[in-house]
Design an enzyme around this catalytic site. Structure first.
Site: not given
Ligand code: 6SB
Length: 330
Positions: A2, A16, A79
């Site tokens: 992100c 974002r 992340n």
């Molecule tokens: C994954 C996303 C980051 C995007 C990113 O960088 N993607 C790279 C993936 S990869 O690493 O390249 O494979 C992040 C950003 C915000 C996060 C939510 C925050 C609230 C909640 C917290 C809880 O504890 C767990 C579930 C929860 C819904 C979270 C899910 C997930 O973690 C979200 C969507």
């Protein structure tokens, strides 16, 4: 991965990209002032500032990815795999689960100065939301009208950095990202002149050659540099339309297109949504991967003294303006 950025013209903007292989059913979610916010180890908060942002609502709880409160304070979670480290509970601290951080700070603070006071007592604990939504490794950019900071809970403890760039991506840790900019200090928006050798006659053959060497790939370190360069060199008018257009372009410079970065067996990383919030006026604008039309939700059109969440599904289908009545096939 992100990217989060701030942008300032007359008003202040916080945006974002959310990049993932697939979505979790996130929605534009407004938490009004009297929605009871339970904190697992820090009690129930019945009254707080109103919040707008993108969240997954699960069991009635708004799990915010990024949000802004009615005072213009904003936070985005990104992340931070391999580096984020959450702690056991500690006495005499505010023990906050990572998923609670955004409502915890946005519910009570109006500025970074107030956030800094709360951070002295903050202990981000190893507490998952549920079995289905376990702990995820995050770090955060926190911004108000006048600046930004980066918050990282790592093995050594809580790290709080001033973020003078107003950009955050993912790994490596923030002190690396800042130092890494040094490698690019020679880049410029101006046309370069020959410093290679006085013995050669070298002239630019194109505009934009001052930024040759700006990394073009999708790694988080490269997106940090590219977003920083685009943002810090941005020029736009100060109207709402010109400001959000420029903010979307800054984020567009680091957007991910499906197919260019494989994400395990799950598919390919792509920018599920891009947001740009006018933090002074509580206007949350977004586009999605397949909907390039900007959609806006206005915090101040809702009943902010209510105790019920307000949830808008993100409009995801492409919307094409048919200028001369054309009928696209299939
Ligand atoms: C994954 C996303 C980051 C995007 C990113 O960088 N993607 C790279 C993936 S990869 O690493 O390249 O494979 C992040 C950003 C915000 C996060 C939510 C925050 C609230 C909640 C917290 C809880 O504890 C767990 C579930 C929860 C819904 C979270 C899910 C997930 O973690 C979200 C969507």
């Amino acid at each position: 991965m992100c990217t989060a950025v701030t942008y300032r013209t007359h008003d202040h903007y916080f945006g974002r990209n959310l990049d993932l292989p697939s979505s979790y059913q996130e929605t534009v979610t407004i938490t009004p002032r009297n929605f009871p916010l339970p904190f697992r180890r820090a009690g129930l908060r019945r009254k707080h500032y109103a919040i707008i942002g993108v969240a997954l609502v699960d069991r009635g709880y708004p799990l915010y990815y990024d949000a802004t409160n009615e005072k213009g304070l904003s936070i985005a979670g990104l992340n931070f795999p391999g580096n984020a480290d959450f702690k056991p509970e500690a006495p005499d601290m505010d023990n906050i689960a990572p998923y609670e951080l955004i409502p915890w700070l946005l519910g009570q603070c109006t500025s970074l100065d107030q956030v800094k006071v709360l951070l002295r007592r903050l202990n981000l604990i190893r507490l998952p939301f549920s079995e289905r939504l376990p702990l995820t490794p995050l770090h955060w950019m926190i911004s108000d009208r006048d600046g930004s900071m980066t918050l990282e809970s790592v093995q050594e403890g809580l790290r709080v950095y001033d973020n003078p760039v107003g950009v955050l991506t993912n790994n490596p840790p923030f002190d690396f990202q800042m130092h890494h900019l040094t490698n690019f200090l020679n880049l410029t928006r101006e046309s370069p002149t020959n410093r290679f050798s006085p013995e050669l006659h070298l002239e630019p053959y194109s505009l934009g050659m001052g930024a040759l060497g700006l990394p073009g790939d999708l790694s988080s370190a490269s997106r940090f540099v590219r977003a920083a360069f685009t943002k810090l060199n941005s020029v736009s008018g100060a109207s709402e339309s010109e400001s959000i257009s420029q903010c979307f372009h800054i984020l567009g410079s680091v957007a991910q297109y499906r197919g260019c970065a494989r994400a395990g067996d799950d598919g390919f990383e792509h920018t599920l949504y891009t947001s740009c919030c006018n933090t002074d006026r509580g206007l949350y604008y977004y586009t999605t991967y397949e909907n390039s039309q900007i959609t806006c939700v206005d915090l101040h059109r809702e009943r902010l003294d209510s105790d019920q969440l307000v949830v808008y599904p993100m409009l995801k289908g492409q919307r094409i303006y048919l200028q001369n009545g054309c009928v696209p096939q299939r």
